[in-house]
Design a protein around this motif. Structure first.
Motif, PDB file in Angstrom:
ATOM      1  N   LEU A 127      32.008  -6.495  34.668  1.00 31.22           N
ATOM      2  CA  LEU A 127      32.910  -7.285  33.816  1.00 31.22           C
ATOM      3  C   LEU A 127      32.180  -7.795  32.579  1.00 31.22           C
ATOM      4  CD1 LEU A 127      34.810  -9.397  36.504  1.00 31.22           C
ATOM      5  CD2 LEU A 127      35.823  -7.699  34.953  1.00 31.22           C
ATOM      6  N   LEU A 128      30.948  -8.233  32.796  1.00 27.81           N
ATOM      7  CA  LEU A 128      30.196  -8.856  31.699  1.00 27.81           C
ATOM      8  C   LEU A 128      29.843  -7.864  30.595  1.00 27.81           C
ATOM      9  CD1 LEU A 128      27.775 -11.116  33.797  1.00 27.81           C
ATOM     10  CD2 LEU A 128      30.000 -11.702  32.807  1.00 27.81           C
ATOM     11  N   ARG A 129      30.039  -6.583  30.880  1.00 24.95           N
ATOM     12  CA  ARG A 129      29.672  -5.563  29.881  1.00 24.95           C
ATOM     13  C   ARG A 129      30.822  -5.226  28.943  1.00 24.95           C
ATOM     14  NH1 ARG A 129      26.539  -2.982  34.434  1.00 24.95           N
ATOM     15  NH2 ARG A 129      24.441  -3.788  34.068  1.00 24.95           N
ATOM     16  N   TYR A 130      32.014  -5.764  29.212  1.00 27.00           N
ATOM     17  CA  TYR A 130      33.144  -5.470  28.330  1.00 27.00           C
ATOM     18  C   TYR A 130      32.937  -6.077  26.958  1.00 27.00           C
ATOM     19  CZ  TYR A 130      36.154  -3.252  31.728  1.00 27.00           C
ATOM     20  OH  TYR A 130      36.686  -2.369  32.615  1.00 27.00           O
ATOM     21  N   ASP A 131      33.454  -5.378  25.964  1.00 23.69           N
ATOM     22  CA  ASP A 131      33.408  -5.903  24.604  1.00 23.69           C
ATOM     23  C   ASP A 131      34.224  -7.192  24.529  1.00 23.69           C
ATOM     24  OD1 ASP A 131      32.630  -4.862  21.704  1.00 23.69           O
ATOM     25  OD2 ASP A 131      34.538  -5.943  21.599  1.00 23.69           O
ATOM     26  N   ASP A 132      33.833  -8.056  23.604  1.00 19.70           N
ATOM     27  CA  ASP A 132      34.494  -9.351  23.404  1.00 19.70           C
ATOM     28  C   ASP A 132      36.013  -9.289  23.361  1.00 19.70           C
ATOM     29  OD1 ASP A 132      32.376 -10.954  23.387  1.00 19.70           O
ATOM     30  OD2 ASP A 132      32.376 -11.390  21.233  1.00 19.70           O
ATOM     31  N   ARG A 133      36.536  -8.187  22.828  1.00 17.61           N
ATOM     32  CA  ARG A 133      37.989  -8.138  22.629  1.00 17.61           C
ATOM     33  C   ARG A 133      38.746  -7.847  23.930  1.00 17.61           C
ATOM     34  NH1 ARG A 133      35.956  -3.614  20.049  1.00 17.61           N
ATOM     35  NH2 ARG A 133      36.057  -1.854  21.464  1.00 17.61           N
ATOM     36  N   VAL A 162      32.106 -27.155  34.019  1.00 21.14           N
ATOM     37  CA  VAL A 162      31.399 -26.180  33.180  1.00 21.14           C
ATOM     38  C   VAL A 162      32.133 -25.882  31.874  1.00 21.14           C
ATOM     39  CG1 VAL A 162      30.697 -23.729  33.112  1.00 21.14           C
ATOM     40  CG2 VAL A 162      30.103 -25.149  35.092  1.00 21.14           C
ATOM     41  N   VAL A 163      33.465 -25.955  31.904  1.00 27.50           N
ATOM     42  CA  VAL A 163      34.241 -25.551  30.720  1.00 27.50           C
ATOM     43  C   VAL A 163      33.824 -26.265  29.426  1.00 27.50           C
ATOM     44  CG1 VAL A 163      36.562 -25.886  29.732  1.00 27.50           C
ATOM     45  CG2 VAL A 163      36.246 -24.427  31.711  1.00 27.50           C
ATOM     46  N   PRO A 164      33.560 -27.585  29.438  1.00 27.77           N
ATOM     47  CA  PRO A 164      33.160 -28.216  28.170  1.00 27.77           C
ATOM     48  C   PRO A 164      31.919 -27.557  27.551  1.00 27.77           C
ATOM     49  CG  PRO A 164      33.662 -29.888  29.819  1.00 27.77           C
ATOM     50  CD  PRO A 164      33.681 -28.569  30.527  1.00 27.77           C
ATOM     51  N   HIS A 165      30.986 -27.106  28.392  1.00 28.86           N
ATOM     52  CA  HIS A 165      29.775 -26.451  27.876  1.00 28.86           C
ATOM     53  C   HIS A 165      30.110 -25.068  27.318  1.00 28.86           C
ATOM     54  CE1 HIS A 165      27.462 -29.732  29.470  1.00 28.86           C
ATOM     55  NE2 HIS A 165      27.964 -29.533  30.669  1.00 28.86           N
ATOM     56  N   LEU A 166      31.041 -24.373  27.959  1.00 25.01           N
ATOM     57  CA  LEU A 166      31.434 -23.051  27.452  1.00 25.01           C
ATOM     58  C   LEU A 166      32.157 -23.209  26.110  1.00 25.01           C
ATOM     59  CD1 LEU A 166      32.733 -21.313  30.740  1.00 25.01           C
ATOM     60  CD2 LEU A 166      30.449 -21.193  29.722  1.00 25.01           C
ATOM     61  N   ILE A 167      33.026 -24.200  26.045  1.00 25.61           N
ATOM     62  CA  ILE A 167      33.754 -24.436  24.789  1.00 25.61           C
ATOM     63  C   ILE A 167      32.756 -24.783  23.676  1.00 25.61           C
ATOM     64  CG2 ILE A 167      35.356 -26.018  23.602  1.00 25.61           C
ATOM     65  CD1 ILE A 167      37.032 -26.039  26.179  1.00 25.61           C
ATOM     66  N   ALA A 168      31.792 -25.631  24.011  1.00 25.80           N
ATOM     67  CA  ALA A 168      30.792 -26.021  23.003  1.00 25.80           C
ATOM     68  C   ALA A 168      29.992 -24.811  22.512  1.00 25.80           C
ATOM     69  CB  ALA A 168      29.856 -27.080  23.588  1.00 25.80           C
ATOM     70  N   ARG A 169      29.773 -23.830  23.374  1.00 24.83           N
ATOM     71  CA  ARG A 169      29.029 -22.615  22.981  1.00 24.83           C
ATOM     72  C   ARG A 169      29.901 -21.624  22.244  1.00 24.83           C
ATOM     73  NH1 ARG A 169      24.275 -21.530  23.981  1.00 24.83           N
ATOM     74  NH2 ARG A 169      24.487 -19.399  23.318  1.00 24.83           N
ATOM     75  N   GLY A 170      31.240 -21.840  22.325  1.00 23.96           N
ATOM     76  CA  GLY A 170      32.149 -20.899  21.665  1.00 23.96           C
ATOM     77  C   GLY A 170      32.620 -19.780  22.568  1.00 23.96           C
ATOM     78  N   GLY A 171      32.351 -19.898  23.865  1.00 30.69           N
ATOM     79  CA  GLY A 171      32.868 -18.873  24.783  1.00 30.69           C
ATOM     80  C   GLY A 171      32.035 -18.736  26.032  1.00 30.69           C
ATOM     81  N   GLY A 172      32.456 -17.813  26.866  1.00 30.53           N
ATOM     82  CA  GLY A 172      31.744 -17.568  28.117  1.00 30.53           C
ATOM     83  C   GLY A 172      32.661 -16.848  29.084  1.00 30.53           C
ATOM     84  N   TRP A 173      32.229 -16.859  30.334  1.00 33.77           N
ATOM     85  CA  TRP A 173      33.003 -16.106  31.317  1.00 33.77           C
ATOM     86  C   TRP A 173      33.061 -16.884  32.628  1.00 33.77           C
ATOM     87  CZ3 TRP A 173      33.282 -10.545  29.756  1.00 33.77           C
ATOM     88  CH2 TRP A 173      34.369  -9.915  30.377  1.00 33.77           C
ATOM     89  N   ILE A 174      34.256 -16.978  33.196  1.00 32.31           N
ATOM     90  CA  ILE A 174      34.412 -17.560  34.536  1.00 32.31           C
ATOM     91  C   ILE A 174      34.953 -16.459  35.436  1.00 32.31           C
ATOM     92  CG2 ILE A 174      35.566 -19.308  35.946  1.00 32.31           C
ATOM     93  CD1 ILE A 174      35.748 -21.061  33.440  1.00 32.31           C
ATOM     94  N   ILE A 175      34.214 -16.179  36.499  1.00 30.50           N
ATOM     95  CA  ILE A 175      34.632 -15.114  37.417  1.00 30.50           C
ATOM     96  C   ILE A 175      34.876 -15.744  38.784  1.00 30.50           C
ATOM     97  CG2 ILE A 175      33.976 -12.941  38.511  1.00 30.50           C
ATOM     98  CD1 ILE A 175      32.274 -12.390  35.958  1.00 30.50           C
ATOM     99  N   ASN A 176      36.120 -15.684  39.221  1.00 29.18           N
ATOM    100  CA  ASN A 176      36.493 -16.263  40.504  1.00 29.18           C
ATOM    101  C   ASN A 176      36.530 -15.167  41.567  1.00 29.18           C
ATOM    102  OD1 ASN A 176      36.812 -18.750  39.259  1.00 29.18           O
ATOM    103  ND2 ASN A 176      39.000 -18.432  38.872  1.00 29.18           N
ATOM    104  N   ILE A 177      35.879 -15.438  42.688  1.00 31.55           N
ATOM    105  CA  ILE A 177      35.928 -14.470  43.785  1.00 31.55           C
ATOM    106  C   ILE A 177      37.110 -14.843  44.673  1.00 31.55           C
ATOM    107  CG2 ILE A 177      34.693 -13.340  45.666  1.00 31.55           C
ATOM    108  CD1 ILE A 177      33.393 -12.911  42.866  1.00 31.55           C
ATOM    109  N   GLY A 178      38.180 -14.100  44.508  1.00 28.07           N
ATOM    110  CA  GLY A 178      39.366 -14.288  45.339  1.00 28.07           C
ATOM    111  C   GLY A 178      39.291 -13.362  46.528  1.00 28.07           C
TER     112      GLY A 178
END
Ligand SMILES: NC(=O)c1ccc[n+]([C@@H]2O[C@H](COP(=O)([O-])OP(=O)(O)OC[C@H]3O[C@@H](n4cnc5c(N)ncnc54)[C@H](OP(=O)(O)O)[C@@H]3O)[C@@H](O)[C@H]2O)c1
Length: 240
Positions: free
Chosen positions: A218-224, A127-143
């Motif tokens: 998590l997805l609601r946090y500001d970009d920074r 998935v990472v190449p697609h996120l990089i191509a979009r300029g960002g994204g989020w990966i959430i791992n359930i540990g």
């Protein structure tokens, strides 16, 4: 293809327990969702149910065994083919086989490492190449809190989830500069059918929806802002 405006989230192990609740919560939050797991019948049934509740165009079911790098690649390809974008990957698929080390079989060791640890690697790589191509994204791992607290009978599970802490935090450091945020959600006991348990009512345990809420929050946090680790525990576990 014109680009759809909605964000797209992939959930591995999305047919049951926590993964299913996460898929529902992502839909509720306005994302289109790809639900995946190994069992074709479950993937078909759950994606159809979610599509009925939301909108058929917003849900894709995809069979994927995260232990297979080829399956994870196909999952990414099918997502791109259907939606043309991916924004969020929730690496949730996981298994637990609990036995003292003297009795833990090589197969059960391998199953847990291949699913809980290598599965996250496989899907992330796809998935990472697609996120990089979009300029960002989020990966959430359930540990799991089993990723910091060893327990008797947990050698294989503990090893996989301790390993996931290292994998998550190292990839967080690698990917943040590409605008990709990586978060690790570490729940305590959740009331699901995990590892052959029967989910029971009126439990002291967390509900799957509690974990799903942590994911969507998590997805609601500001970009920074990058909350890289969330520990979520039942308020009143049985007292020892
Ligand atoms: N329940 C808890 O107390 C608890 C606590 C902390 C963390 N967790 C973690 O939360 C995650 C979800 O657990 P859960 O309790 O919701 O478990 P669950 O109810 O047993 O659901 C597991 C899901 O993962 C799928 N899955 C299993 N192996 C897979 C593979 N190789 N490839 C793709 N999908 C696979 C299952 O479907 P198929 O079998 O059809 O593939 C199912 O959809 C796991 O990572 C677990 O370690 C659970």
């Amino acid at each position: 293809m014109s680009e759809p405006s909605r964000r797209v989230g992939i959930v591995t192990g999305g047919t049951k327990g926590i993964g299913r609740a996460v898929a529902e919560a992502l839909l509720e939050a306005g994302l289109d969702v790809v639900v995946s797991a190994r069992t074709e019948a479950d993937v078909g049934a759950v994606s159809a149910e979610l599509a009925r509740a939301a909108d058929p165009g917003r849900v894709l079911g995809a069979v994927c065994d995260v232990r297979s790098a080829a399956d994870c690649q196909r999952l990414a390809d099918e997502t791109m083919g259907r939606f043309g974008r991916v924004d969020v990957l929730v690496n949730n698929a996981g298994v637990g086989r609990f036995a003292p080390i003297q009795e833990l079989t090589l197969d059960d060791w391998q199953l847990q490492i291949d699913t809980n640890l290598s599965g996250v690697f496989n899907c992330t790589k796809a998935v990472v190449p697609h996120l990089i191509a979009r300029g960002g994204g989020w990966i959430i791992n359930i540990g799991s809190l089993a990723g910091r607290n060893p327990f008797a009978g947990g050698s294989g599970y503990n090893a996989s989830k301790f390993g996931l802490v290292g994998l998550s935090e190292a990839m967080m450091l690698d990917l943040r500069h590409d605008g990709i945020r990586v978060s690790l959600v570490m729940p305590g006991s959740v009331d699901t059918g995990f590892s052959g348990r029967s989910a029971g009512p009126a439990s002291w345990k967390l509900a799957s929806e509690d974990v799903a809420r942590a994911v969507v929050d998590l997805l609601r946090y500001d970009d920074r802002a990058l909350p890289s680790r969330v520990e979520l525990r039942p308020t009143r576990p049985p007292q020892r």
